[in-house]
Scaffold this motif. Structure first.
Motif, short mmCIF file in Angstrom:
data_model
loop_
_atom_site.label_atom_id
_atom_site.label_comp_id
_atom_site.label_asym_id
_atom_site.label_seq_id
_atom_site.Cartn_x
_atom_site.Cartn_y
_atom_site.Cartn_z
N THR A 137 -4.66 -7.66 -4.40
CA THR A 137 -4.51 -7.60 -3.02
C THR A 137 -5.85 -8.14 -2.34
N ILE B 99 -3.53 0.92 -2.83
CA ILE B 99 -3.43 -0.71 -2.58
C ILE B 99 -3.20 -1.26 -3.64
N CYS C 45 0.82 -1.13 -0.09
CA CYS C 45 -0.06 0.01 -0.01
C CYS C 45 0.81 1.16 -0.22
N VAL D 237 -3.86 6.06 3.88
CA VAL D 237 -3.75 5.08 2.62
C VAL D 237 -4.38 5.69 1.61
N SER E 87 -7.76 -7.30 2.09
CA SER E 87 -7.05 -6.19 2.99
C SER E 87 -7.67 -5.88 4.22
N VAL F 37 -0.19 -3.96 3.61
CA VAL F 37 -1.67 -3.80 4.28
C VAL F 37 -1.43 -4.51 5.61
N LYS G 24 -8.35 -0.05 4.13
CA LYS G 24 -8.88 0.51 2.95
C LYS G 24 -8.36 1.89 2.66
N LEU G 25 -8.60 2.39 1.37
CA LEU G 25 -8.41 3.74 1.07
C LEU G 25 -9.10 4.63 1.82
#
Length: 407
Positions: A88, A84, A42, A81, A91, A144, A94-95
Motif C-alpha cells: 500500500t 494494512i 486495511c 487499524v 497510506s 485506507v 497507520k497501524l
C-alpha cells in the motif's frame, strides 16, 4: 515503531443469509488475515458500531438496489487499524489509528463524479453493509483512502452516529444555500437525524424551525437551540403555521429526512420564494410529487443530498469533537442486534449500538401509532398520519439511541 497485533482466525459477526432468514450471530466467522489484504485495504478491529434504518432495508431487500447476500450489515463503525495490505502506497492512516467506517466504503477517486466531490455517487462505489460486508462484526476490511480518522476527545460510541446521521444532515445543511441568519425548517427535528441537524444548523448560524410532536421532543429541540417549534400533530394548518413562524414568507431551506413522499410535496408549499428543498430521506418506494407551477414561479430549488464525501465526514466529526454537536445514545451488547432489528419495525426508537454496559431507553408505540418518518407498513395504522397525535419515528431516535459494542 509500529504496534503489532495478534489477529484471530475467527470472530463474532451478525450475518444475514437471505432476506427471509433470521439474523444469525455467529462466533466462527472468518477474519481476513493481514497477508490476504490487497494493496489499499486495511483491517479494522471494531470497538462499536451504529444501527441505522438502512440496515433494515438491506436485510429486507426492499430498495430498488439489492444488497449482496450473505451479508454482514452495518456502516457506522469505529475501531483501530490493526493491519494494512502489503505494497500500500502513501497510506493516510497507520497501524494504531482510530478510524471510522462509513456507508461509502470505496470510490475510485478518479472518475468525474469523484473529482467533483461526489464520491458517494461514484459508479464504482462500494457500500459498507450493502455491497461489501459491514460493521456488525468484530473485524472489518475497509480501504485506507476512505476510513475516516476520529478526532481525539470524541467518544467512539458518539462518533458512530456522526458517521452516518451526522454526516448526512451536515452535508444537506451545508449545500442548502442557507446563509447565516436564514431560517431552516427541520421536520422530524426531535429524531436521530433531526436532533443532530438542529445542532449543526445552530452551529452554522442558522435560525431553526423545529417540526415534530410531543412535549419531550419540544424540550429537546429547544434545549439544542431551535428558535421556533411547531407540533405537527396539533396544528390545523401546518403550512400557514410554518410561514407565520418564519416571518410570513416561510423558511429559506428545508432538510427533509422523512422517508415519505408527502413530506417533500408539503415543503414546496411552505418554502419561501427562492428556497431550497434538500431531499435526504430514502423510502423503499415513493415518488417526489412537486407542484410544477409553484416550484417554477417560486424559484424553488430541489436538491438530492446523499450522505457525504470524505471532506464532509471530517468536517462533521470536527464540529462534534469541539462540543458543538452532541449525540444522545444508549449502549447495548452486540447480541442485542437481534432485538434491535424488529424494534425498527415496531417503531421503537433505535439508532446506534455498542457494548459492555447497558443504558437503554425504549418507548413502545401504541397500536394506533404511525411512523411519520419512515412510513413503513408495519408503522401505518392511520392513513392520515398528520392527524393522529400518536406519531413515532422508527428510523430515528427520540432521546436516546442504541450503541452496541463489537465484542
Amino acid at each position: 515503531m509500529s504496534p503489532t497485533y495478534q489477529i484471530p482466525k475467527t470472530q463474532k459477526a451478525a450475518v444475514v443469509q437471505s432476506t427471509d432468514a433470521p439474523l444469525s450471530i455467529r462466533s466462527d466467522h472468518p477474519v481476513k488475515q493481514p497477508e490476504d489484504l490487497a494493496p489499499g485495504e486495511c483491517l479494522v478491529h471494531l470497538e462499536c458500531t451504529g444501527v441505522c434504518h438502512t440496515d433494515l432495508h438491506a436485510r429486507n431487500g426492499d430498495w430498488p438496489l439489492a444488497a449482496k447476500l450473505p451479508l454482514i450489515g452495518g456502516h457506522e463503525g469505529v475501531g483501530t487499524v490493526v493491519a494494512i495490505g502489503a505494497h500500500t502506497q502513501d497510506s493516510p492512516v497507520k497501524l494504531g489509528d482510530r478510524v471510522g467506517i462509513k456507508w461509502l466504503a470505496y470510490s475510485c477517486l478518479d472518475c468525474e463524479l469523484c473529482r467533483k466531490g461526489l464520491e458517494q455517487s461514484c459508479l464504482n462505489g462500494q457500500y459498507s453493509g450493502f455491497t461489501v460486508d459491514g460493521t456488525f462484526s468484530q473485524y472489518v476490511v475497509s480501504y485506507v483512502s476512505h476510513v475516516t480518522p476520529i478526532p481525539d476527545g470524541l467518544d467512539s460510541a458518539e462518533a458512530a452516529s456522526i458517521l452516518c446521521a451526522g454526516i448526512t444532515v451536515y452535508r444537506a445543511i451545508k449545500y442548502s444555500n442557507a446563509h447565516i441568519g436564514d431560517w431552516i425548517a427541520l421536520p422530524g427535528a426531535g429524531g436521530g437525524l433531526g436532533h443532530l441537524a438542529v445542532q449543526y444548523a445552530v452551529a452554522m448560524g442558522l435560525r431553526v424551525l423545529a417540526i415534530d410532536t410531543g412535549a419531550e421532543k419540544q424540550a429537546l429541540c429547544t434545549k439544542l437551540g431551535a428558535e421556533r417549534w411547531i407540533d405537527f400533530a396539533q396544528t390545523r394548518d401546518l403550512v400557514a403555521d410554518i410561514k407565520a413562524a418564519t416571518g410570513g414568507l416561510g423558511p429559506h431551506a428545508a432538510v427533509v429526512t422523512a422517508a415519505t413522499g408527502a413530506a417533500y410535496a408539503q415543503a414546496i408549499d411552505y418554502l419561501r420564494p427562492g428556497g431550497t428543498l434538500m431531499v435526504v430521506g430514502l423510502p423503499a418506494r415513493a415518488t417526489l410529487d412537486a407542484d410544477i407551477f409553484f416550484t417554477v414561479t417560486k424559484s424553488i430549488s430541489i436538491l438530492g443530498s446523499y450522505v457525504g464525501n470524505r471532506q464532509d465526514a471530517r468536517e462533521a466529526l470536527d464540529i462534534a469533537a469541539r462540543g458543538r454537536v452532541k449525540c444522545s445514545y444508549a449502549l447495548k451488547p452486540l447480541s442485542a442486534l437481534e432485538e434491535c432489528v424488529p424494534s425498527l419495525l415496531a417503531c421503537v426508537c433505535v439508532l446506534t449500538w455498542a457494548a459492555g454496559r447497558t443504558r437503554a431507553s425504549r418507548r413502545a408505540p401504541s397500536s394506533a401509532a404511525s411512523c411519520w418518518t419512515c412510513g413503513t407498513e408495519a408503522c401505518r395504522a392511520s392513513t392520515r398520519r398528520m392527524q393522529t397525535g400518536k406519531i413515532y419515528t422508527c428510523c430515528t431516535i427520540t432521546v436516546t439511541a442504541w450503541t452496541l459494542a463489537c465484542m
